[in-house]
Design an enzyme around this catalytic site. Structure first.
Site, mmCIF file in Angstrom:
data_model
loop_
_atom_site.group_PDB
_atom_site.id
_atom_site.type_symbol
_atom_site.label_atom_id
_atom_site.label_comp_id
_atom_site.label_asym_id
_atom_site.label_seq_id
_atom_site.Cartn_x
_atom_site.Cartn_y
_atom_site.Cartn_z
ATOM 1 N N ASN A 71 38.036 71.734 88.774
ATOM 2 C CA ASN A 71 37.752 72.294 87.446
ATOM 3 C C ASN A 71 38.958 73.087 86.963
ATOM 4 O O ASN A 71 39.974 73.174 87.648
ATOM 5 C CB ASN A 71 36.473 73.132 87.465
ATOM 6 C CG ASN A 71 36.595 74.319 88.396
ATOM 7 O OD1 ASN A 71 37.403 75.223 88.166
ATOM 8 N ND2 ASN A 71 35.821 74.319 89.475
ATOM 9 N N LYS B 192 43.171 55.795 100.495
ATOM 10 C CA LYS B 192 43.205 55.806 99.031
ATOM 11 C C LYS B 192 42.360 54.642 98.488
ATOM 12 O O LYS B 192 42.555 53.499 98.907
ATOM 13 C CB LYS B 192 44.657 55.677 98.562
ATOM 14 C CG LYS B 192 44.806 55.820 97.077
ATOM 15 C CD LYS B 192 46.250 55.678 96.643
ATOM 16 C CE LYS B 192 46.299 55.570 95.135
ATOM 17 N NZ LYS B 192 47.523 54.956 94.661
ATOM 18 N N LYS C 78 20.327 83.529 86.419
ATOM 19 C CA LYS C 78 21.159 83.590 87.636
ATOM 20 C C LYS C 78 21.102 84.982 88.269
ATOM 21 O O LYS C 78 21.057 85.116 89.490
ATOM 22 C CB LYS C 78 22.609 83.223 87.306
ATOM 23 C CG LYS C 78 22.807 81.741 87.119
ATOM 24 C CD LYS C 78 24.221 81.369 86.696
ATOM 25 C CE LYS C 78 24.263 79.874 86.359
ATOM 26 N NZ LYS C 78 25.469 79.439 85.715
ATOM 27 N N ASP D 89 29.641 72.471 92.161
ATOM 28 C CA ASP D 89 28.225 72.401 92.532
ATOM 29 C C ASP D 89 27.930 71.190 93.415
ATOM 30 O O ASP D 89 26.922 71.155 94.104
ATOM 31 C CB ASP D 89 27.358 72.339 91.261
ATOM 32 C CG ASP D 89 27.350 73.691 90.557
ATOM 33 O OD1 ASP D 89 27.295 74.715 91.262
ATOM 34 O OD2 ASP D 89 27.420 73.729 89.312
ATOM 35 N N PHE E 168 29.402 85.801 88.365
ATOM 36 C CA PHE E 168 29.835 85.389 87.033
ATOM 37 C C PHE E 168 28.940 84.231 86.605
ATOM 38 O O PHE E 168 28.415 83.507 87.449
ATOM 39 C CB PHE E 168 31.286 84.899 87.059
ATOM 40 C CG PHE E 168 32.303 85.984 86.859
ATOM 41 C CD1 PHE E 168 32.502 86.956 87.834
ATOM 42 C CD2 PHE E 168 33.082 86.035 85.701
ATOM 43 C CE1 PHE E 168 33.443 87.955 87.660
ATOM 44 C CE2 PHE E 168 34.027 87.029 85.518
ATOM 45 C CZ PHE E 168 34.214 87.993 86.493
ATOM 46 N N LYS F 248 19.593 84.903 91.982
ATOM 47 C CA LYS F 248 20.571 85.121 93.051
ATOM 48 C C LYS F 248 20.594 86.571 93.532
ATOM 49 O O LYS F 248 21.482 86.965 94.279
ATOM 50 C CB LYS F 248 21.952 84.656 92.582
ATOM 51 C CG LYS F 248 21.960 83.197 92.129
ATOM 52 C CD LYS F 248 23.353 82.640 91.928
ATOM 53 C CE LYS F 248 23.287 81.245 91.312
ATOM 54 N NZ LYS F 248 24.528 80.482 91.456
HETATM 55 O O1 PMT Z 1 40.064 81.464 86.960
HETATM 56 P P1 PMT Z 1 40.242 81.646 85.470
HETATM 57 O O2 PMT Z 1 41.039 80.529 84.850
HETATM 58 O O3 PMT Z 1 40.753 83.005 85.131
HETATM 59 O O4 PMT Z 1 38.783 81.517 84.792
HETATM 60 C C1 PMT Z 1 37.837 82.505 85.036
HETATM 61 C C2 PMT Z 1 36.426 81.897 85.146
HETATM 62 C C3 PMT Z 1 36.015 81.300 83.813
HETATM 63 C C4 PMT Z 1 36.380 80.832 86.234
HETATM 64 C C5 PMT Z 1 35.487 83.107 85.534
HETATM 65 O O5 PMT Z 1 35.549 84.091 84.552
HETATM 66 C C6 PMT Z 1 34.057 82.648 85.706
HETATM 67 O O6 PMT Z 1 33.288 82.585 84.759
HETATM 68 N N1 PMT Z 1 33.685 82.319 86.958
HETATM 69 C C7 PMT Z 1 32.385 81.700 87.312
HETATM 70 C C8 PMT Z 1 32.513 80.231 87.117
HETATM 71 C C9 PMT Z 1 31.274 79.482 87.543
HETATM 72 O O7 PMT Z 1 31.378 78.607 88.378
HETATM 73 O O8 PMT Z 1 30.155 79.882 87.009
HETATM 74 P P2 PMT Z 1 28.710 79.250 87.373
HETATM 75 O O9 PMT Z 1 27.847 79.720 86.278
HETATM 76 O O10 PMT Z 1 28.810 77.818 87.645
HETATM 77 O O11 PMT Z 1 28.332 79.963 88.729
HETATM 78 C C10 PMT Z 1 27.590 81.160 88.770
HETATM 79 C C11 PMT Z 1 28.007 82.022 89.919
HETATM 80 O O12 PMT Z 1 27.631 81.391 91.154
HETATM 81 C C12 PMT Z 1 29.488 82.292 90.021
HETATM 82 O O13 PMT Z 1 29.672 83.633 90.430
HETATM 83 C C13 PMT Z 1 29.959 81.331 91.095
HETATM 84 O O14 PMT Z 1 31.069 81.859 91.828
HETATM 85 C C14 PMT Z 1 28.739 81.228 91.990
HETATM 86 N N2 PMT Z 1 28.571 79.924 92.652
HETATM 87 C C15 PMT Z 1 28.400 78.799 91.934
HETATM 88 C C16 PMT Z 1 28.179 77.598 92.593
HETATM 89 C C17 PMT Z 1 28.123 77.582 93.993
HETATM 90 N N3 PMT Z 1 27.927 76.448 94.636
HETATM 91 N N4 PMT Z 1 28.292 78.696 94.682
HETATM 92 C C18 PMT Z 1 28.505 79.886 94.049
HETATM 93 O O15 PMT Z 1 28.652 80.928 94.687
#
Ligand code: PMT
Length: 398
Positions: free
Chosen positions: A209, A288, A337, A278, A323, A341
């Site tokens: 991503n 490859k 979330k 995810d 986040f 969580k």
């Molecule tokens: O790195 P930059 O370019 O500065 O960009 C910053 C950012 C946009 C990545 C950051 O500000 C941000 O929003 N990070 C969370 C991105 C994300 O994956 O969000 P989500 O809504 O999919 O996940 C929710 C939370 O669960 C996040 O804290 C994530 O770290 C966590 N997560 C998600 C999936 C997973 N399998 N395990 C997790 O722990």
């Protein structure tokens, strides 16, 4: 906190230079060893002798004089400094610094030092308000330099308005307060995750991503600067890990999970800024993949939700911040979330804008707390946001 500190006091050429004598005196009374560097213009307002008498130290006025102090090097004062204050800072001097110039002892010291820097601007209102001056100030703020805002009042040029240097007592208090805040995370262990994960398809391809790591690295750096012990678990990123953090580089979500689980129990605060994939590819090819067919189907399997696992095993006293990167229904999804969580706070990140979210220097977020409060923050740099987040997290429990 100023006791036994080496403070460099830079004095540039403005009428407020006379007030710098009192700043020097107050710093010395607070126990600091004060080393004054004067620009050429400053010496038209106050003599070096005055500062020498007040500080008990030699005053530096040139880079080219006979070297009798500071071990010869022209950057010796930069290395010695625990803190640098420039008061008054003229528009001209600020402009030179914003361009990264180093054409005298003071600009050279500022460019070379790693110590915190404070500027107290003093100038005519129109000069202060001029967009060029404001741009220069913002450039230096973005570079991590601190500005002590000027006051409004009657100026030496006869005008009334913003541009007067604050009183010496206020300048010293401002520095004291900011430096104390700078150490407000001493003894706190912080685990930060940053950047995106890569999920391999074959030896040369992956699903990834757009996360650059900027947000997470800014948080790790801010926490480190404030005295915390920081572990940064990062997916692939072009950024250099902030100095002094314990860096653990990972590639996949599974590796990130293992690294986080290995260190989570020792952390007082966990902030998950990483964009974790995810899903991963079920059958990663050993070789490859050749483009023989018109279509290629990849079967994806769910990755572990690291944040959810952390929430489930959160120990008493530990703070967990997540986040939520969303392009729609920001608050609704973020709230879900936060609850699912078991988080203490979630940073709802609107990633649909060009100036926020993935791979931007600025960010725009809303903060959601367990008690249902929602706080909206304005657009700001990721560095500033990192500090704002830490300010709020510290209020949650510590
Ligand atoms: O790195 P930059 O370019 O500065 O960009 C910053 C950012 C946009 C990545 C950051 O500000 C941000 O929003 N990070 C969370 C991105 C994300 O994956 O969000 P989500 O809504 O999919 O996940 C929710 C939370 O669960 C996040 O804290 C994530 O770290 C966590 N997560 C998600 C999936 C997973 N399998 N395990 C997790 O722990």
């Amino acid at each position: 906190m100023l006791k036994d500190k080496n403070v460099i006091l830079g004095v540039t050429g403005g009428i407020a230079a006379y007030k710098s004598v009192e700043i020097a005196s107050r710093l010395r009374k607070a126990g600091a060893s004060v080393h004054v560097i004067m620009t050429h213009s400053a010496q038209n307002f106050v003599t070096p002798l005055t500062f020498r008498e007040i500080t008990g130290n030699p005053v530096t006025t040139t880079m080219w004089g006979e070297v009798t102090n500071y071990n010869v090097e022209h950057i010796a004062l930069a290395n010695l400094a625990d803190l640098v204050i420039v008061a008054p800072a003229t528009a001209n001097f600020i402009a030179k610094c914003a361009m990264g110039m180093a054409d005298d002892m003071l600009t050279t010291t500022l460019l070379a030092t790693k110590a915190p820097i404070f500027f107290a601007p003093a100038m005519n209102t129109n000069m202060y308000d001029n967009p060029l001056t404001q741009k220069n100030i913002n450039t230096l703020i973005e570079n991590g330099w601190n500005f002590i805002p000027p006051e409004s009042g009657h100026l030496a040029c006869g005008a009334d308005g913003l541009g007067r240097m604050p009183e010496p007592v206020d300048i010293v208090d401002f520095v004291r307060f900011t430096m104390a805040f700078a150490a407000d995370m001493l003894g706190i262990k912080v685990l930060v995750t940053a950047a995106g994960t890569y999920e391999p398809i074959d030896p040369v391809r992956y699903i990834g991503n757009r996360s650059s790591g900027k947000m997470g690295y800014a948080i790790a750096e801010a926490a480190k600067k404030r005295g915390a012990e920081v572990i940064l678990v990062s997916g692939p990123s072009a950024l250099t890990a902030p100095e002094g953090v314990n860096f653990i580089g990972v590639e996949t979500a599974a590796e990130m999970r293992d690294a986080v689980m290995n260190h989570c129990s020792e952390a007082d605060l966990i902030i998950k800024a990483a964009a974790v994939a995810d899903y991963h590819v079920r059958n990663v090819s050993d070789h490859k993949i050749k483009k023989n067919d018109e279509e290629l189907t990849l079967v994806l399997e769910k990755n572990p939700d690291i944040l959810k696992e952390l929430g489930a095993k959160k120990r008493i006293g530990q703070i967990l911040v997540g986040f939520a990167a969303e392009t729609q229904n920001l608050l609704e999804y973020a709230k879900a979330k936060l609850e699912k969580k078991n988080l203490d706070m979630i940073v709802a990140n609107d990633v649909s804008r060009k100036d926020a979210g993935f791979n931007t220097d600025t960010n725009l977020v809303k903060l959601l707390y367990r008690n249902g409060t929602v706080e909206e923050l304005p657009l700001m740099s990721k560095q500033k946001l990192a500090d704002e987040l830490l300010n709020r997290v510290l209020k949650l429990k510590y």
